[in-house]
Design a protein around this motif. Structure first.
Motif, PDB file in Angstrom:
ATOM      1  N   PRO A 146     -11.240 113.723  -4.875  1.00 34.98           N
ATOM      2  CA  PRO A 146     -11.507 115.144  -5.149  1.00 34.98           C
ATOM      3  C   PRO A 146     -12.672 115.310  -6.118  1.00 34.98           C
ATOM      4  O   PRO A 146     -12.770 114.616  -7.132  1.00 34.98           O
ATOM      5  N   LEU A 147     -13.585 116.217  -5.781  1.00 32.53           N
ATOM      6  CA  LEU A 147     -14.696 116.517  -6.682  1.00 32.53           C
ATOM      7  C   LEU A 147     -14.194 117.329  -7.872  1.00 32.53           C
ATOM      8  O   LEU A 147     -13.372 118.237  -7.699  1.00 32.53           O
ATOM      9  N   PRO A 148     -14.678 117.035  -9.064  1.00 34.23           N
ATOM     10  CA  PRO A 148     -14.234 117.818 -10.235  1.00 34.23           C
ATOM     11  C   PRO A 148     -14.684 119.280 -10.154  1.00 34.23           C
ATOM     12  O   PRO A 148     -14.030 120.168 -10.678  1.00 34.23           O
ATOM     13  N   LYS A 149     -15.828 119.517  -9.474  1.00 36.35           N
ATOM     14  CA  LYS A 149     -16.341 120.875  -9.312  1.00 36.35           C
ATOM     15  C   LYS A 149     -16.714 121.101  -7.850  1.00 36.35           C
ATOM     16  O   LYS A 149     -17.846 120.855  -7.449  1.00 36.35           O
ATOM     17  N   PRO A 150     -15.746 121.566  -7.053  1.00 42.16           N
ATOM     18  CA  PRO A 150     -16.046 121.814  -5.640  1.00 42.16           C
ATOM     19  C   PRO A 150     -17.165 122.845  -5.484  1.00 42.16           C
ATOM     20  O   PRO A 150     -17.342 123.730  -6.332  1.00 42.16           O
TER      21      PRO A 150
END
Length: 874
Positions: free
Chosen positions: A225-229
């Motif tokens: 998962p990206l920390p900042k989608p």
């Protein structure tokens, strides 16, 4: 709703939602060598998505100009045959960099489409990735799209995440599911909803794609998962315009209708539904914006793609019956349609027209002949037959027909093309070229030893061990005095020719053995061959040698190489960012630099380039070299030459205000270059100019030699060097005055001679008389005046005058108006000229000719009396 209004409403809507309106980036990606052209709105934001770059905003909106006509994304062959394929299009997009995500992206899209653009909600269908329950629930529960119009798209490409509704930037890196919005054109058009067997029909058309970047795929395939989608969307302006203007084809929207009408005007085609007009209208957009962004037609890279598009448009014009240049005249119509949205197009209109006109004129010379060859080849073929590869290659190699242009024509006839045969013919030509070329001895040498360690950045002398010796291309263990050979060392300070810089010369020494190196070439990418002759002693494999580079030669070479970098930068400042290196040669005597530009440089532009470079030299700044990753280098503004191959780690040179990728050797400080002077500028190929310049001692010698010539000329003309221009103009005026006096004197002489000659005329019939004379030493230019005077004096006459000078015979025949019904001056001079090895002709009353057989002239002139009498007597 007009296309311009649709574009502006999109930008204004997202601006009202806190998005920064970002201008379209150029079609040439600034920091992405993996792409031939900008092909999507997210390209200019790629480094923002990956975290390599930050912007002062977290939301952006743009209308990005895009080209898909080369490389992986190539729609060229479909243009003109489908309703929605283009070489050039505009991508409307809104972007979030770690700010909002699915909820807002979906809500914004729905509000824009249904509230701002006023599309009926019941006409819109959506797709989601089959695992993306979040997006599905937003569409169903918040936007209230009926479940039957929300379609889950699965993994239809053999692996998880291998789906049309799962987007990824590359094999690794940011990726995520996407949600596409479709418009239903209604049951009157064949086709089924996305995911159905009939999805390829035209009833349901995708208009917008919302990409949700929420994962980072690592090398092992793990989805983290990206920390900042982030959000990346794209909507084709032409597609949404077709929907909003209630037409089915993109070519029916207002923008294209105007361009199609202009194409019809210039080609003379009145059937505005003709597909060839669609091709031309599409191609003028791509070609014009490519030229605006610095691309010039050429035979490689982006320039070749532009050339293919131009020539495809010209072929369709030729098909419509327009053989003359017409394409460039559409630029003004394009500016009228798109100049307000893209001011750079209007600002460069004249240059775009010039580049396209030059390419048209160049290709029109061969288009007709090439079409004859192709028509003849196709004449014996029917539908389903195949055009042979050799003909395909001949059209490409001899007539400049891009292969896809020939394939385009064949497709219209239902004929296939032999691509394999074409590639085979191309391979044969390469082999023949290699066999015929004069390659240096290093090429083709078989070497299996260790690589050469280059130490020449820091030192001009060092020690190495001989790892191989070659004589006449054959590996040997030992060479004796007098031998011409190639020596390979495990370490050397000698630079091997590369990147336009010539190889070093110098000396290899081992005791009494002295090997004079005349050149250094690469045997392999990291194996250096020292070419030269053993002037004393013997040299063997395994022997240690002292290596000494010719210091003076290297110093002159590096001055020229460093100046080349500064000159490249200066040319881009003076001429524009379209300037790109097309080749270079840097040796001790000069720098020779080829670059993309379509017009000669003026004297003022050359002086400006010289001033900029010499200003950098005078600042005497340190030259810095650093090693870094390719991405880091181009991201930091380093110029990478398109078409060059670079490794993962590159060498970046900062020389004054220039930053380029370069493996060459350079000065330590810009001041080491000394004086920089351009000595010549000219064209070497279509759209390619060449500058030669000198530096240091060579520049000083050039200035001294030029000054010596100037002073000599001043002394001969008895003037000061600063007054030479005025003195030359004065002498030119005096020369013209003398030439006028001379012409007047010749005229008077001719009149006097005419009076004397008139008495030599002989009677023919009635009042008619004949004068035939060979006037020694007469000025050929004066003969005509003499003939006119004699005709006036004799009233009714036939006159033939001749003169000889430096083995050349000049003839003039004159006939008075009362006799031209029977005797033609052109026939008379032609008869005489034909007998003296020449030809002639002209009007019935005055004609000129000539020849070279002086011995035959008396006999030919003796026949004139009988020839004229025969015609006067009928």
């Amino acid at each position: 709703m007009k296309t311009t209004e649709i574009r502006q409403k999109f930008l204004s809507f997202f601006e009202s939602k806190g998005h920064a309106v970002v201008p379209s980036s150029p079609l040439i990606p600034a920091n992405d060598p993996t792409l031939l052209f900008t092909n999507a709105g997210m390209v200019q934001f790629k480094d923002v998505f990956t975290g390599k770059e930050t912007r002062p905003y977290h939301r952006a909106v743009s209308s990005q100009r895009c080209v898909r006509a080369g490389g992986k994304h190539n729609d060229l062959e479909n243009v003109g045959y489908t309703a929605r394929h283009h070489t050039f299009f505009e991508m409307l997009g809104n972007f979030s960099f770690g700010d909002y995500f699915k909820h807002d992206a979906i809500a914004y899209a729905w509000e824009l489409l249904t509230k701002v653009y006023g599309l009926p909600a019941e006409k819109l269908w959506v797709t989601v990735y089959h695992e993306d329950d979040e997006a599905h629930d937003i569409w169903l529960n918040e936007i209230k799209v009926p479940a039957e119009r929300i379609i889950r798209i699965g993994d239809n490409k053999g692996a998880r995440y291998a789906s049309d509704n799962f987007w990824q930037m590359a094999d690794t890196g940011p990726c995520g599911p996407c949600s596409e919005i479709f418009y239903d054109h209604g049951p009157g058009i064949w086709g089924g909803p996305p995911g159905s067997p009939e999805e390829d029909g035209d009833r349901y058309i995708e208009i917008w794609n919302l990409v949700f970047m929420q994962f980072e795929r690592d090398a092992a395939g793990n989805m983290l998962p990206l920390p900042k989608p982030c959000v990346d969307t794209g909507m084709g302006l032409e597609r949404i315009a077709a929907v909003l203007q209630h037409v089915h084809s993109n070519y029916e929207i207002d923008l294209f209708q105007a361009l199609i009408a202009a194409a019809g005007r210039e080609t003379g085609c009145t059937d505005l539904a003709d597909n060839s007009l669609k091709v031309i209208a599409d191609h003028i957009r791509a070609c014009s914006f490519l030229v605006v962004d610095g691309v010039i037609p050429s035979n490689e890279g982006r320039g070749y793609v532009l050339r293919r598009i131009v020539r495809r448009a010209l072929r369709h014009g030729h098909k419509l019956g327009q053989p003359k240049p017409f394409f460039h005249r559409l630029v003004g119509d394009l500016v009228a349609q798109m100049g307000d949205a893209y001011p750079e197009l209007a600002a460069n209109q004249a240059r775009v027209e010039q580049v396209l006109r030059q390419e048209e004129e160049r290709f029109s010379e061969t288009l007709e002949n090439g079409m004859k060859i192709l028509e003849a080849a196709l004449g014996g073929l029917g539908k389903g037959d195949r055009l042979d590869g050799q003909t395909l290659f001949t059209l490409y190699d001899t007539y400049g027909f891009p292969v896809d242009l020939t394939a385009d024509i064949c497709r219209e006839r239902g004929v296939e093309v032999d691509h394999e045969g074409f590639e085979a013919a191309m391979a044969r030509q390469r082999e023949q070229a290699r066999a015929a070329g004069k390659f240096k001895a290093a090429e083709g040498l078989s070497y299996q030893g260790v690589e050469t360690r280059f130490e020449g950045y820091e030192h001009l002398q060092g020690q190495g061990t001989v790892t191989a010796l070659y004589v006449d291309g054959v590996s040997v263990d030992r060479i004796e005095e007098g031998a011409q050979a190639v020596v390979v060392l495990d370490a050397t300070p000698f630079y091997a020719e590369s990147g336009g810089q010539v190889g070093d010369a110098g000396l290899l020494q081992a005791g009494p053995a002295r090997f004079q190196v005349s050149d250094t070439q690469k045997i392999q990418s990291n194996v250096f061959g020292h070419h030269g002759q053993l002037s004393g002693g013997a040299l063997a494999v395994g022997q240690a040698v002292q290596a000494q580079v010719d210091v003076q030669r290297r110093a002159s070479t590096v001055r020229n190489h460093s100046a080349t970098h500064l000159m490249h930068k200066a040319l881009r400042q003076v001429l524009g960012e379209h300037v790109q290196q097309r080749g270079s040669l840097v040796d001790p005597d000069k720098t020779r630099f080829d670059f993309a530009h379509d017009a000669p440089l003026s004297a003022a532009q050359i002086r400006q380039v010289e001033q900029i470079v010499n200003d950098e030299v005078l600042q005497n700044r340190d030259v810095q070299a650093a090693y870094m990753s390719y991405d880091e280098a181009v991201g930091g503004g380093a110029v990478a030459l398109f078409g060059e191959k670079y490794g993962d780690v590159v060498r970046v040179l900062d020389i004054g205000f220039s930053r380029e990728l370069c493996g060459g050797t350079h000065v330590a400080r810009t001041g080491d270059i000394g004086l920089f002077k351009v000595v010549s500028e000219g064209g070497v190929a279509a759209g390619v100019r060449r500058i030669e310049a000198v530096t240091g001692d060579n520049a000083l010698h050039w200035v001294q030699d030029t000054q010596a010539v100037l002073q000599q000329a001043a002394a001969l003309l008895k003037a000061q060097p600063s007054d030479l221009g005025d003195r030359i103009q004065q002498l030119q005026g005096q020369l013209k005055s003398l030439e006028r006096d001379l012409d007047q004197a010749k005229s008077k002489l001719a009149a006097s001679a005419g009076n004397d000659l008139a008495g030599q005329a002989v009677a023919l019939t009635g009042e008619a008389r004949l004068l035939v004379a060979n006037i020694a030493g007469a000025d050929p230019k004066a003969l005509r005046g003499m003939a006119d005077q004699l005709k006036a004096k004799l009233k009714s006459a036939v006159v033939l005058l001749a003169t000889e000078a430096e083995g050349k015979i000049s003839l003039v025949a004159g006939v008075t108006s009362d006799l031209t019904g029977k005797v033609k001056a052109g026939d008379l001079v032609g008869m005489v000229a034909g007998q003296v090895g020449g030809k002639g002709g002209g009007r019935p009353d005055m004609a000129m000719g000539g020849g070279s057989d002086s011995a035959a002239l008396p006999g030919a002139m003796a026949q004139v009396n009988d020839w004229v009498l025969a015609r006067l007597q009928g």
